[in-house]
Design an enzyme around this catalytic site. Structure first.
Site, PDB file in Angstrom:
ATOM      1  N   ASP A  51       0.811  -1.219   0.000  1.00 17.59           N
ATOM      2  CA  ASP A  51       0.000   0.000   0.000  1.00 17.59           C
ATOM      3  C   ASP A  51       0.845   1.271   0.000  1.00 17.59           C
ATOM      4  O   ASP A  51       0.294   2.377  -0.063  1.00 17.59           O
ATOM      5  CB  ASP A  51      -0.971   0.008   1.199  1.00 17.59           C
ATOM      6  CG  ASP A  51      -0.280  -0.158   2.543  1.00 17.59           C
ATOM      7  OD1 ASP A  51       0.717  -0.898   2.614  1.00 17.59           O
ATOM      8  OD2 ASP A  51      -0.756   0.435   3.531  1.00 17.59           O
ATOM      9  N   ASP A  65       4.840   4.036   8.544  1.00 19.62           N
ATOM     10  CA  ASP A  65       4.139   3.092   9.418  1.00 19.62           C
ATOM     11  C   ASP A  65       5.076   2.740  10.574  1.00 19.62           C
ATOM     12  O   ASP A  65       6.206   2.302  10.352  1.00 19.62           O
ATOM     13  CB  ASP A  65       3.784   1.813   8.658  1.00 19.62           C
ATOM     14  CG  ASP A  65       2.653   2.024   7.670  1.00 19.62           C
ATOM     15  OD1 ASP A  65       2.231   3.183   7.488  1.00 19.62           O
ATOM     16  OD2 ASP A  65       2.197   1.033   7.085  1.00 19.62           O
ATOM     17  N   HIS A  91      -3.074   7.294   7.400  1.00 17.21           N
ATOM     18  CA  HIS A  91      -3.052   5.823   7.442  1.00 17.21           C
ATOM     19  C   HIS A  91      -4.175   5.322   8.352  1.00 17.21           C
ATOM     20  O   HIS A  91      -3.967   4.573   9.301  1.00 17.21           O
ATOM     21  CB  HIS A  91      -1.689   5.318   7.926  1.00 17.21           C
ATOM     22  CG  HIS A  91      -1.358   3.919   7.490  1.00 17.21           C
ATOM     23  ND1 HIS A  91      -1.554   2.830   8.307  1.00 17.21           N
ATOM     24  CD2 HIS A  91      -0.851   3.428   6.337  1.00 17.21           C
ATOM     25  CE1 HIS A  91      -1.171   1.729   7.697  1.00 17.21           C
ATOM     26  NE2 HIS A  91      -0.738   2.069   6.479  1.00 17.21           N
TER      27      HIS A  91
END
Length: 299
Positions: free
Chosen positions: A64, A207, A264
């Site tokens: 992603d 992330d 996110h």
């Protein structure tokens, strides 16, 4: 300078959110941070020209965050790009880009692609800005990104005039750090230069679990921090190597950020109200990002 949030979802796209990609518009350049699926279409919808992208930073190799590269590269070729494209990413970036270029029919392009491996402490040093990379804590090798504008010391015009200097080339020489003479008297740069002027600083967590490498680098920054879950799902966040909105807010508060952008966002959330409320209880200047949202930075 502008930040355009092209995609803001976590892992799986929804009808309202696409995969993560962030465009920084700085003067005549667009810098792309991550390139999830659908990024090229989002660029077309935005006011950021994909033809002005000179550098793409991929923070880690979960799909992603990079599967938009094949389509974007092909579109650049179709549109006649000739300017080189530089792609920065974790170890393996060269192999992945070479594999992309072999997909299906070979890409028709008249521009070169250069790949660069990033690491903890990597610095891209340009004339007007630098981009630093710091390691973060995720389930794959991942890096946070720090954009810092380079600024000169403030020129104290009134002080220079008081010393008997006249506007012109002598001002420029002092600004460059040279010593100048006024009759028999020497004028030093420190005599007419003040503090370094403030510049734009943007930090993107990638992330990650909450980590010191982001907290220690986000002072006075516009902080873009992943917020996959709300605080009730802390265990899920921990197991998956992600952060909650509360984690992100604590990083912003403890690190002294100017403003916090939550990104996110898990597609489980039909409304971002709970994320916004929980984060604002800790760090008031918080925004939950949405696709194609644009923030124009002001000092």
């Amino acid at each position: 300078m502008e930040i355009i949030f092209l995609g803001t979802t976590a892992a799986v796209p929804s009808s309202k959110r696409g995969h993560v990609a962030i465009a920084l518009k700085y003067h005549d350049e667009v810098i792309l941070w991550d390139c999830g699926e659908g990024t090229q279409k989002q660029l077309i919808k935005s006011n950021a020209s994909y033809m002005k992208i000179k550098k793409i930073f991929i923070t880690h190799f979960h799909g992603d965050h990079f599967l938009g590269l094949p389509g974007l590269i092909q579109t650049l070729g179709f549109m006649g790009r000739v300017e080189p494209l530089h792609i920065y990413g974790p170890p393996g970036v060269g192999k992945i880009v070479r594999s992309i270029l072999k997909l299906g029919r070979p890409f028709d392009r008249n521009f070169e692609i250069f790949t660069h491996r990033i690491y903890d402490g990597f610095v891209l040093d340009e004339k007007m800005y630098r981009i630093r990379c710091v390691r973060v804590e995720h389930s794959a090798p991942a890096f946070g990104l720090i954009f810092e504008e380079k600024k000169d010391r403030e020129f104290l015009v009134e002080k220079a005039l008081e010393l008997g200097l006249k506007p012109g080339p002598v001002f420029s020489r002092l600004q460059r750090g040279e010593t100048v003479k006024l009759g028999e008297k020497e004028i030093l740069p420190d005599d007419v230069l003040g503090d370094i002027k403030p510049g734009f600083k943007v930090v993107y967590s990638s992330d990650t679990r909450p980590c010191k490498n982001i907290e220690q680098n986000c002072k006075d920054a516009w902080l873009i921090h992943e917020s996959t879950f709300d605080s009730e799902s802390e265990e899920n966040a921990r197991d998956a190597g992600h952060s909650t909105c509360v984690d992100a807010a604590k990083i912003a508060k403890n690190g002294g950020a100017r403003k916090l952008f939550l990104i996110h966002i898990s597609p489980r959330y039909k409304s971002d109200e709970i994320l916004h409320r929980q984060a604002r209880d800790i760090f008031e200047n918080t925004v939950v990002t949405r696709d194609l949202m644009m923030e124009r930075l002001k000092l």
